[in-house]
Design an enzyme around this catalytic site. Structure first.
Site, PDB file in Angstrom:
ATOM      1  N   SER A 144       0.897  -1.142   0.031  1.00 51.60           N
ATOM      2  CA  SER A 144      -0.159   0.046  -0.028  1.00 51.60           C
ATOM      3  C   SER A 144       0.907   1.213   0.034  1.00 51.60           C
ATOM      4  O   SER A 144       1.559   1.490   0.796  1.00 51.60           O
ATOM      5  CB  SER A 144      -0.696   0.053   1.165  1.00 51.60           C
ATOM      6  N   ASP A 245       8.824   4.334   8.239  1.00 44.93           N
ATOM      7  CA  ASP A 245       7.824   4.279   6.874  1.00 44.93           C
ATOM      8  C   ASP A 245       7.837   5.936   6.381  1.00 44.93           C
ATOM      9  O   ASP A 245       7.770   5.976   5.249  1.00 44.93           O
ATOM     10  CB  ASP A 245       6.762   3.558   7.403  1.00 44.93           C
ATOM     11  N   HIS A 300       9.048   4.534   3.145  1.00 45.72           N
ATOM     12  CA  HIS A 300       7.763   3.830   2.563  1.00 45.72           C
ATOM     13  C   HIS A 300       8.036   2.980   1.038  1.00 45.72           C
ATOM     14  O   HIS A 300       7.569   2.010   0.794  1.00 45.72           O
ATOM     15  CB  HIS A 300       6.421   4.462   2.628  1.00 45.72           C
TER      16      HIS A 300
END
Ligand SMILES: *[C@@H]1O[C@H](CO)[C@@H](O)[C@H](O)[C@H]1NC(C)=O
Ligand SMILES: *[C@@H]1O[C@H](CO)[C@@H](O)[C@H](O)[C@H]1NC(C)=O
Ligand SMILES: *[C@@H]1O[C@H](CO)[C@@H](O)[C@H](O)[C@H]1NC(C)=O
Length: 319
Positions: A144, A245, A300
């Site tokens: 995601s 992240d 991320h």
């Protein structure tokens, strides 16, 4: 077709061959689903890791098998001295179809802003079509990217809180597919419990978000029991994320943790959806089938290209 050559070799050779095939031939394909603003290109490295690792494993397991201490030393020694042929299982691509890493190519880049349930329908169709080709089962790896999530959840327009990305699309697909054959579901840095903004709009979230509260079973609906059963068909859930992240907020959301109203992070096991077991998470955990992998130092956009993450968190589940 009937292995006309069997009569040529001693039984030990046959046995070793069967063992080798049984052990390496069973790799399941990995279906990759990308996140918002991503496309298949981003996953070339990851699918390369998977393919390479599998090819290496086939070779190393084959070698290991062929030098296993034999029950009948005498006979196998003879076998070895003939030189175990690598050819039947030394060409991995022919031996196991599991090197397949289909990347679902739908809603790439900006198209991933389409309403989530519309996307889920199409992803489900694509994933089901792929699963049909692999009756032995597949793994589902979903990444995601939560850029949109941030945009949407900080927006005042709560009607548009159709939040949240690849990993959640996969969860919705699992929930709504009664016949799926997903063995392991790997969630790579997905905001599984939502994203920053939600706790401050809790009432609005439950009222207007037509996605996550349903998938989480936080809002009653008539399919809740069916969806839970569908989720429980998986054998393993692997949750990967980490503190650096930079996009998933709180990062613990990648492991079903989330803020309480004081913005303290409440971990998965203390979440209501866990305690009420609304979508099967508690049952999976009690089964010992939830694996959490925390990795620091990963931004991320690097999760799917980081080989250390692959070896530490992913590789062992791709059986
Ligand atoms: C894949 O790996 C190469 C070499 O490490 C790197 O340059 C490239 O940016 C990576 N691709 C993606 C999409 O991360
Ligand atoms: C959990 O169960 C309690 C008690 O039945 C209920 O009040 C609450 O709304 C439920 N929460 C969720 C997220 O299902
Ligand atoms: C790769 O992951 C490891 C931890 O798994 C981390 O220490 C390292 O900084 C990461 N490298 C990159 C380029 O993201």
């Amino acid at each position: 077709m009937r292995a006309p050559r069997t009569s040529r070799g001693p039984p030990a050779v046959l046995l070793m061959l069967l063992l080798a095939v049984g052990c390496t031939g069973g790799y399941k394909p990995v279906i990759i689903v990308h996140g918002i603003f991503d496309g298949p290109k981003q996953f070339e490295n990851l699918s390369m890791f998977i393919k390479k690792q599998r090819d290496l494993n086939v070779v190393s397991k084959t070698v290991k098998r062929s030098v296993l201490p034999p029950k009948d030393k005498h006979q196998t020694h003879k076998t070895n001295s003939k030189g175990p042929s690598m050819e039947p299982w030394g060409t991995p691509k022919k031996v196991h179809p599991g090197t397949e890493v289909p990347i679902i190519s739908l809603y790439n880049y900006k198209c991933s802003l389409k309403p989530l349930w519309v996307q889920v329908q199409d992803f489900r169709k694509a994933i089901e079509d792929t699963m049909k080709k692999f009756p032995e089962g597949v793994h589902l790896l979903c990444f995601s990217q939560a850029v949109t999530v941030a945009v949407i959840t900080t927006s005042a327009d709560l009607d548009n809180v159709e939040s949240v990305a690849g990993g959640l699309i996969c969860r919705a697909v699992l929930s709504t597919s009664p016949n799926h054959n997903v063995h392991t579901f790997i969630s790579l840095s997905s905001p599984l419990a939502g994203q920053y903004g939600d706790p401050h709009h809790r009432a609005g979230y439950l009222r207007s978000n037509t996605f996550l509260p349903l998938v989480n079973g936080e809002k009653p609906h008539k399919f809740i029991t069916d969806w839970r059963e569908n989720v429980l068909r998986i054998k393993k859930m692997v949750l990967i994320g980490g503190p650096d992240d930079g996009v998933i907020t709180p990062w613990q959301s990648s492991h079903y943790g989330f803020y309480d109203t004081n913005e303290d992070v409440v971990e998965m096991r203390n979440q209501e959806f866990y305690k009420n077991d609304t979508f099967g998470l508690k049952t999976l955990d009690a089964r010992g089938d939830v694996s959490v992998c925390v990795q620091s130092g990963v931004e991320h956009t690097h999760w799917h290209s980081n080989f250390t993450v692959f070896t530490n968190c992913i590789e062992k589940w791709l059986i």
